[in-house]
Design an enzyme around this catalytic site. Sequence first.
Site, PDB file in Angstrom:
ATOM      1  N   PHE A  39       3.938  17.697  13.520  1.00 32.53           N
ATOM      2  CA  PHE A  39       3.430  17.960  12.169  1.00 32.53           C
ATOM      3  C   PHE A  39       2.107  18.734  12.220  1.00 32.53           C
ATOM      4  O   PHE A  39       1.898  19.687  11.470  1.00 32.53           O
ATOM      5  CB  PHE A  39       3.256  16.651  11.391  1.00 32.53           C
ATOM      6  CG  PHE A  39       2.694  16.877  10.023  1.00 32.53           C
ATOM      7  CD1 PHE A  39       3.449  17.509   9.047  1.00 32.53           C
ATOM      8  CD2 PHE A  39       1.398  16.486   9.712  1.00 32.53           C
ATOM      9  CE1 PHE A  39       2.931  17.748   7.776  1.00 32.53           C
ATOM     10  CE2 PHE A  39       0.874  16.721   8.441  1.00 32.53           C
ATOM     11  CZ  PHE A  39       1.642  17.351   7.477  1.00 32.53           C
ATOM     12  N   HIS A  55       7.019   8.590  17.680  1.00 31.85           N
ATOM     13  CA  HIS A  55       6.157   8.905  16.527  1.00 31.85           C
ATOM     14  C   HIS A  55       5.047   9.876  16.916  1.00 31.85           C
ATOM     15  O   HIS A  55       4.659  10.735  16.121  1.00 31.85           O
ATOM     16  CB  HIS A  55       5.576   7.671  15.840  1.00 31.85           C
ATOM     17  CG  HIS A  55       4.862   8.034  14.545  1.00 31.85           C
ATOM     18  ND1 HIS A  55       3.501   8.242  14.482  1.00 31.85           N
ATOM     19  CD2 HIS A  55       5.327   8.299  13.291  1.00 31.85           C
ATOM     20  CE1 HIS A  55       3.156   8.594  13.232  1.00 31.85           C
ATOM     21  NE2 HIS A  55       4.254   8.636  12.501  1.00 31.85           N
ATOM     22  N   SER A 114       9.227   5.505   4.485  1.00 30.94           N
ATOM     23  CA  SER A 114       8.418   6.693   4.769  1.00 30.94           C
ATOM     24  C   SER A 114       9.251   7.928   4.434  1.00 30.94           C
ATOM     25  O   SER A 114      10.282   8.179   5.055  1.00 30.94           O
ATOM     26  CB  SER A 114       8.039   6.666   6.256  1.00 30.94           C
ATOM     27  OG  SER A 114       7.552   7.912   6.656  1.00 30.94           O
ATOM     28  N   GLU A 153       0.853  -1.210   0.000  1.00 32.06           N
ATOM     29  CA  GLU A 153       0.000   0.000   0.000  1.00 32.06           C
ATOM     30  C   GLU A 153       0.875   1.242   0.000  1.00 32.06           C
ATOM     31  O   GLU A 153       2.016   1.228   0.462  1.00 32.06           O
ATOM     32  CB  GLU A 153      -0.995  -0.012   1.178  1.00 32.06           C
ATOM     33  CG  GLU A 153      -0.406   0.151   2.561  1.00 32.06           C
ATOM     34  CD  GLU A 153      -0.324   1.588   3.056  1.00 32.06           C
ATOM     35  OE1 GLU A 153      -0.870   2.494   2.410  1.00 32.06           O
ATOM     36  OE2 GLU A 153       0.336   1.810   4.081  1.00 32.06           O
ATOM     37  N   HIS A 167       4.414   7.327   2.118  1.00 33.94           N
ATOM     38  CA  HIS A 167       5.019   6.072   2.553  1.00 33.94           C
ATOM     39  C   HIS A 167       4.541   4.925   1.676  1.00 33.94           C
ATOM     40  O   HIS A 167       3.510   5.017   1.003  1.00 33.94           O
ATOM     41  CB  HIS A 167       4.839   5.830   4.061  1.00 33.94           C
ATOM     42  CG  HIS A 167       3.579   5.187   4.514  1.00 33.94           C
ATOM     43  ND1 HIS A 167       3.101   5.319   5.798  1.00 33.94           N
ATOM     44  CD2 HIS A 167       2.688   4.369   3.890  1.00 33.94           C
ATOM     45  CE1 HIS A 167       1.998   4.628   5.933  1.00 33.94           C
ATOM     46  NE2 HIS A 167       1.721   4.044   4.796  1.00 33.94           N
ATOM     47  N   ARG A 205      -5.891   0.169   4.181  1.00 32.92           N
ATOM     48  CA  ARG A 205      -5.531   0.394   2.767  1.00 32.92           C
ATOM     49  C   ARG A 205      -4.917  -0.848   2.116  1.00 32.92           C
ATOM     50  O   ARG A 205      -4.699  -0.884   0.911  1.00 32.92           O
ATOM     51  CB  ARG A 205      -4.516   1.556   2.658  1.00 32.92           C
ATOM     52  CG  ARG A 205      -5.075   2.918   2.992  1.00 32.92           C
ATOM     53  CD  ARG A 205      -4.073   4.022   2.682  1.00 32.92           C
ATOM     54  NE  ARG A 205      -2.882   3.964   3.501  1.00 32.92           N
ATOM     55  CZ  ARG A 205      -2.700   4.611   4.650  1.00 32.92           C
ATOM     56  NH1 ARG A 205      -3.636   5.394   5.139  1.00 32.92           N
ATOM     57  NH2 ARG A 205      -1.574   4.495   5.332  1.00 32.92           N
TER      58      ARG A 205
HETATM   59  C1  HEM Z   1       0.883   7.833  10.088  1.00 35.81           C
HETATM   60  C2  HEM Z   1       3.117  12.088  10.241  1.00 35.81           C
HETATM   61  C3  HEM Z   1       7.351   9.893   9.590  1.00 35.81           C
HETATM   62  C4  HEM Z   1       5.180   5.643  10.353  1.00 35.81           C
HETATM   63  C5  HEM Z   1       1.133   9.181  10.096  1.00 35.81           C
HETATM   64  C6  HEM Z   1       0.137  10.190   9.925  1.00 35.81           C
HETATM   65  C7  HEM Z   1       0.760  11.383   9.961  1.00 35.81           C
HETATM   66  C8  HEM Z   1       2.151  11.134  10.176  1.00 35.81           C
HETATM   67  C9  HEM Z   1       0.143  12.786   9.797  1.00 35.81           C
HETATM   68  C10 HEM Z   1      -1.333   9.937   9.646  1.00 35.81           C
HETATM   69  C11 HEM Z   1      -1.288   9.888   8.135  1.00 35.81           C
HETATM   70  C12 HEM Z   1      -2.474   9.504   7.396  1.00 35.81           C
HETATM   71  O1  HEM Z   1      -2.959   8.356   7.578  1.00 35.81           O
HETATM   72  O2  HEM Z   1      -2.891  10.331   6.593  1.00 35.81           O
HETATM   73  C13 HEM Z   1       4.447  11.856   9.993  1.00 35.81           C
HETATM   74  C14 HEM Z   1       5.396  12.886   9.658  1.00 35.81           C
HETATM   75  C15 HEM Z   1       6.601  12.276   9.476  1.00 35.81           C
HETATM   76  C16 HEM Z   1       6.378  10.855   9.690  1.00 35.81           C
HETATM   77  C17 HEM Z   1       5.075  14.368   9.548  1.00 35.81           C
HETATM   78  C18 HEM Z   1       7.943  12.857   9.112  1.00 35.81           C
HETATM   79  C19 HEM Z   1       8.192  14.152   8.943  1.00 35.81           C
HETATM   80  C20 HEM Z   1       7.139   8.557   9.788  1.00 35.81           C
HETATM   81  C21 HEM Z   1       8.163   7.549   9.686  1.00 35.81           C
HETATM   82  C22 HEM Z   1       7.558   6.347   9.922  1.00 35.81           C
HETATM   83  C23 HEM Z   1       6.147   6.601  10.134  1.00 35.81           C
HETATM   84  C24 HEM Z   1       9.622   7.850   9.331  1.00 35.81           C
HETATM   85  C25 HEM Z   1       8.145   4.955   9.958  1.00 35.81           C
HETATM   86  C26 HEM Z   1       9.373   4.647   9.586  1.00 35.81           C
HETATM   87  C27 HEM Z   1       3.832   5.878  10.302  1.00 35.81           C
HETATM   88  C28 HEM Z   1       2.823   4.834  10.205  1.00 35.81           C
HETATM   89  C29 HEM Z   1       1.592   5.464  10.112  1.00 35.81           C
HETATM   90  C30 HEM Z   1       1.858   6.894  10.161  1.00 35.81           C
HETATM   91  C31 HEM Z   1       3.076   3.340  10.191  1.00 35.81           C
HETATM   92  C32 HEM Z   1       0.236   4.815   9.907  1.00 35.81           C
HETATM   93  C33 HEM Z   1      -0.426   4.364  11.173  1.00 35.81           C
HETATM   94  C34 HEM Z   1      -1.751   3.697  10.892  1.00 35.81           C
HETATM   95  O3  HEM Z   1      -2.428   4.009   9.918  1.00 35.81           O
HETATM   96  O4  HEM Z   1      -2.128   2.832  11.678  1.00 35.81           O
HETATM   97  N1  HEM Z   1       2.354   9.773  10.280  1.00 35.81           N
HETATM   98  N2  HEM Z   1       5.055  10.651  10.026  1.00 35.81           N
HETATM   99  N3  HEM Z   1       5.936   7.949  10.064  1.00 35.81           N
HETATM  100  N4  HEM Z   1       3.216   7.102  10.274  1.00 35.81           N
HETATM  101 FE1  HEM Z   1       4.148   8.871  10.330  1.00 35.81          FE
END
Ligand code: HEM
Length: 338
Positions: A291, A284, A202, A135, A308, A170
């Site tokens: 953010f 996170h 990501s 996804e 991602h 998704r």
């Molecule tokens: C979900 C922000 C980096 C792992 C999210 C979401 C946001 C966010 C806003 C909800 C997104 C959505 O579904 O539309 C950020 C920002 C990052 C960042 C601003 C960097 C500037 C990362 C990194 C990882 C990560 C580097 C892992 C290596 C995840 C995962 C979710 C998520 C797995 C989904 C959770 C779920 O749907 O159950 N993040 N993230 N994120 N993020 Fe991050």
Amino acid sequence: MLESAIPPHLRVPRTQALSTPPDYTPPFPAYCARFPESVKHIVMAIFGAQSRHVLRFVEGSSEKLSPPVFWEIASVLDTRNAQNLTVIAYWPSKAAYESWCSESGFEQWWESIDPEAEEHGWFKEIFLPPVERFETVFSGNDAPEGAAWLREEMSGMLKEHVYWGSMRDRLPVAQTDPLLGEGIPKKKDQDSRKQNLCVIRSGQDWSATLPRERSKYLETMHPVLIKGMDFLRDEGRDIGCYSCRFMNVLDHSNAETPTDRTFGLAFFDDIASLEKWSKQHKTHLDIFGRFLQYAKELDNEVSLRLFHEVFVLQPDQQQFEYIGCHSGTGMLASIADV
Ligand code: HEM
């Protein structure tokens, strides 16, 4: 009109519940890549080295040799002070990838590597997910990344995002499969391929930001992201993360020059561990919280691009080879004491 991330041809009667709240509308848009129905598998190959040598195979591939549809170079200095230079390349089928391996001379060269004669290690991490086990999510629909270069088009605005559990919603295979993993083995393991290994890439791209947003990103968002990535790299094993590399994407024409793009590339024992870290772990939650604050401070005029891609893989959809690498490299950590 919101769209579902799972395209009609991959929808099946669900046995696993969705997490989408009732009457849900996400607070901001997101998109995913739509692949032609003929695409059954995606191949993402990571060829790693501490030298530029491996580049010559992808750079020099003619159209006749099924070259990757897209590739880029990225690097990271690891905790053992080794510079890991990688080429990340994508093909729209296993056949195209295998044909390139043999026809380009890559395979022959790889097989001829003599670890005793090399000054540095080489590694190969290949992922071959069927589309059901893959996804993507993008903050915008104008700049493809990674496997989205294989797309037919981008989707319209997605329904399934910005709530915990949306990643799983998704993923086509998660309609009917709980995708349980094996857990990180306490002792040395003989095989680094794992049932339902979860790989996330990501990415962040701040190349389109204007000076005010750019300095805000670099001064307030980037440091929080590094903390999260350092946690997964250094302490991730306790929460199910085998390996995490926070990588700088490098310029194609000069692999010494970093671009305004980075990504975290992490391998988890299963999707549940990744979900748990993103939903519950301070590192996170700090990224996520920062953010939301960042977007507010910019009155939601955000030019930062985020994306991602996630794969959940069966053992025969993973290939790892490490030649002369230190024992903390990638999935080698799962078969060696580190
Ligand atoms: C979900 C922000 C980096 C792992 C999210 C979401 C946001 C966010 C806003 C909800 C997104 C959505 O579904 O539309 C950020 C920002 C990052 C960042 C601003 C960097 C500037 C990362 C990194 C990882 C990560 C580097 C892992 C290596 C995840 C995962 C979710 C998520 C797995 C989904 C959770 C779920 O749907 O159950 N993040 N993230 N994120 N993020 Fe991050």
